[in-house]
Write a protein that holds these residues in place. Structure first.
Motif, mmCIF file in Angstrom:
data_model
loop_
_atom_site.group_PDB
_atom_site.id
_atom_site.type_symbol
_atom_site.label_atom_id
_atom_site.label_comp_id
_atom_site.label_asym_id
_atom_site.label_seq_id
_atom_site.Cartn_x
_atom_site.Cartn_y
_atom_site.Cartn_z
ATOM 1 N N MET A 1 36.306 -16.861 42.619
ATOM 2 C CA MET A 1 37.349 -16.074 42.990
ATOM 3 C C MET A 1 37.362 -16.073 44.647
ATOM 4 S SD MET A 1 40.277 -14.546 42.322
ATOM 5 C CE MET A 1 41.607 -13.669 42.982
ATOM 6 N N LEU A 2 36.253 -16.005 45.282
ATOM 7 C CA LEU A 2 35.975 -15.785 46.761
ATOM 8 C C LEU A 2 36.208 -17.098 47.378
ATOM 9 C CD1 LEU A 2 33.199 -13.229 47.362
ATOM 10 C CD2 LEU A 2 35.675 -12.878 47.788
ATOM 11 N N ASP A 3 35.761 -18.151 46.374
ATOM 12 C CA ASP A 3 35.862 -19.776 46.768
ATOM 13 C C ASP A 3 37.496 -20.254 46.827
ATOM 14 O OD1 ASP A 3 33.092 -19.827 47.226
ATOM 15 O OD2 ASP A 3 32.754 -20.617 45.269
ATOM 16 N N ARG A 4 37.935 -19.525 45.929
ATOM 17 C CA ARG A 4 39.432 -19.887 46.049
ATOM 18 C C ARG A 4 40.112 -19.529 47.202
ATOM 19 N NH1 ARG A 4 41.534 -19.096 39.797
ATOM 20 N NH2 ARG A 4 40.283 -20.718 38.870
ATOM 21 N N ILE A 5 39.710 -18.164 47.541
ATOM 22 C CA ILE A 5 40.340 -17.392 48.794
ATOM 23 C C ILE A 5 40.019 -18.204 50.015
ATOM 24 C CG2 ILE A 5 40.607 -15.417 50.065
ATOM 25 C CD1 ILE A 5 40.204 -13.747 47.554
ATOM 26 N N ALA A 6 38.758 -18.332 50.061
ATOM 27 C CA ALA A 6 38.312 -19.313 51.198
ATOM 28 C C ALA A 6 39.022 -20.563 51.370
ATOM 29 C CB ALA A 6 36.693 -19.227 51.358
ATOM 30 N N SER A 11 42.973 -24.586 53.810
ATOM 31 C CA SER A 11 43.870 -25.437 53.731
ATOM 32 C C SER A 11 45.016 -24.977 54.725
ATOM 33 C CB SER A 11 44.453 -25.343 52.154
ATOM 34 O OG SER A 11 45.148 -23.973 51.949
ATOM 35 N N ILE A 12 45.288 -23.626 54.950
ATOM 36 C CA ILE A 12 46.146 -23.119 56.023
ATOM 37 C C ILE A 12 45.714 -23.526 57.157
ATOM 38 C CG2 ILE A 12 47.038 -21.095 56.993
ATOM 39 C CD1 ILE A 12 47.180 -19.789 54.284
ATOM 40 N N GLY A 13 44.488 -23.365 57.524
ATOM 41 C CA GLY A 13 44.028 -23.856 58.974
ATOM 42 C C GLY A 13 44.377 -25.251 59.149
ATOM 43 N N ARG A 14 44.061 -25.998 57.926
ATOM 44 C CA ARG A 14 44.232 -27.496 58.279
ATOM 45 C C ARG A 14 45.596 -27.692 58.474
ATOM 46 N NH1 ARG A 14 40.273 -27.842 54.315
ATOM 47 N NH2 ARG A 14 41.570 -28.015 52.559
#
Length: 376
Positions: A1-6, A11-14
């Motif tokens: 779950m944490l990996d998905r949030i990260a 992806s937003i940063g990219r």
């Protein structure tokens, strides 16, 4: 779950990074293309262009500095007049000091309203550059009016808000306060001041409508300062009139209340119909115009309490004036770094316009109450 949030935030940063690179490439492409053309020219062509670039860089540097440096800004500047120590209303003869010679020339109390109006105008055009008539302000941001951008227009709006209050005050000084109605003519110095303060706020040394050279706005406002101070000098020697009657104070308060009511309506319209948070590019100039009005009217009404001290004492207006002063002070403490015009029920972006409108209405309600007491 944490990996998905990260991963989501990465992806937003990219995406943001990609759009930033595209924007930088778009913004700097004309300059890179111009550089390629420039290096192939002879020095006969390159030197004049270089001189023009240096001149523009200097002008924009000066313009940026003037829009960001607010010399003399002090919401509590009215305290320096020590108005509470005045014991005589404006225009009334000051009793001679103990031991003064019987033949000493008589003196009258100067008007604190006039002093404040002159000093506020001095703050606008002498202690600071008058932004609205500067050439680069007139040219805008790549042809876009600076007021339609979120950049470099806050000080200009603030100055125009101050000037709006001074203009309103100058009209009342000419029509009622600076003469005895029905028995005296209009004071020429106040009339000149009013005429100069009504001058266009955007005039530079040259204009297109009408075409030709012009006198810039600050010159007219500096002339108004001289006229206001000349009136007060004459008042101090008992050679001018300040009519401190209750009905004149009623009318003056009415005009200020109406002026603030109009500004409140502008803020309400913008807040209700353009609630785009930090992305409303007109919210900042609306906010700082209102702030400038409050900045000026706080000082002018404090001065009015001194100039009309006899009326204030007779009608027991001290408590209402004190409450009004506290409302002004509370409003002037609102100095956000970035103006946001969010929804009034929003939870991320605040609504600074609604907040400022609330304080303006509080001030206005106190003025209406003050007027009702005076009118009894």
């Amino acid at each position: 779950m944490l990996d998905r949030i990260a991963g989501f935030f990465r992806s937003i940063g990219r995406v943001i990074g990609r759009w930033l690179r595209l924007f930088v490439a778009w913004a700097f492409w004309p300059f890179m293309a111009a550089r390629g053309w420039y290096v192939k020219r002879t020095w006969m062509v390159r030197l004049p262009i270089l001189a023009l670039v240096v001149l523009l860089a200097g002008l924009y540097g000066y313009f940026f500095w003037q829009t960001q440096s607010w010399s003399g800004f002090n919401p509590s500047f009215v305290d320096q007049y020590r108005l509470s120590e005045r014991t005589v209303p404006a225009g009334q003869e000051i009793p001679p000091a103990a031991g003064a010679a019987p033949t000493a020339a008589k003196t009258c109390q100067r008007s604190a309203i006039v002093d404040v109006a002159a000093d506020l105008t001095d703050f606008n055009v002498n202690q600071n550059a008058w932004i609205s008539s500067m050439l680069l302000y007139r040219l805008g941001f790549f042809g876009i009016d600076w007021d339609h951008t979120p950049f470099l227009d806050n000080k200009a709006s603030f100055q125009r808000g101050i000037n709006q209050a001074i203009r309103r005050t100058s009209v009342e000084l000419v029509d009622t306060l600076g003469r005895v109605r029905g028995t005296s003519g209009i004071n020429n110095d106040l009339q000149n001041a009013r005429g100069n303060l009504q001058f266009d706020e955007y005039s530079w040394y040259f204009g297109l409508n009408p075409f030709g050279p012009k006198t810039p706005t600050p010159s007219y406002y500096r002339s108004a300062i001289e006229s206001l101070r000349k009136f007060n000098a004459d008042l101090g020697t008992c050679n001018a009139v300040f009519d401190g009657r209750a009905d004149n104070l009623i009318q003056f308060i009415d005009r200020i209340a109406n002026d603030l009511g109009s500004t409140s309506d502008v803020l309400a319209e913008r807040s209700a119909n353009h609630s785009r948070g930090w992305f409303d590019t007109r919210a900042d100039d609306r906010f700082w115009f209102a702030y400038g009005q409050l900045y000026a009217y706080y000082a002018i009404l404090t001065a009015a309490q001194s100039d009309f001290s006899r009326v204030v004492a007779e009608r027991n207006l001290g408590a209402i004036f004190s409450a009004t002063t506290k409302q002004f002070q509370a409003a002037l403490r609102i100095q956000p770094a970035i103006i946001s015009n969010g929804r009034e029920d929003g939870w991320i972006m605040p609504s600074h316009l609604a907040t400022m409108g609330f304080y303006i209405l509080r001030v206005r309600s106190n003025l209406v109450e003050m007027r009702s007491v005076l009118d009894r």
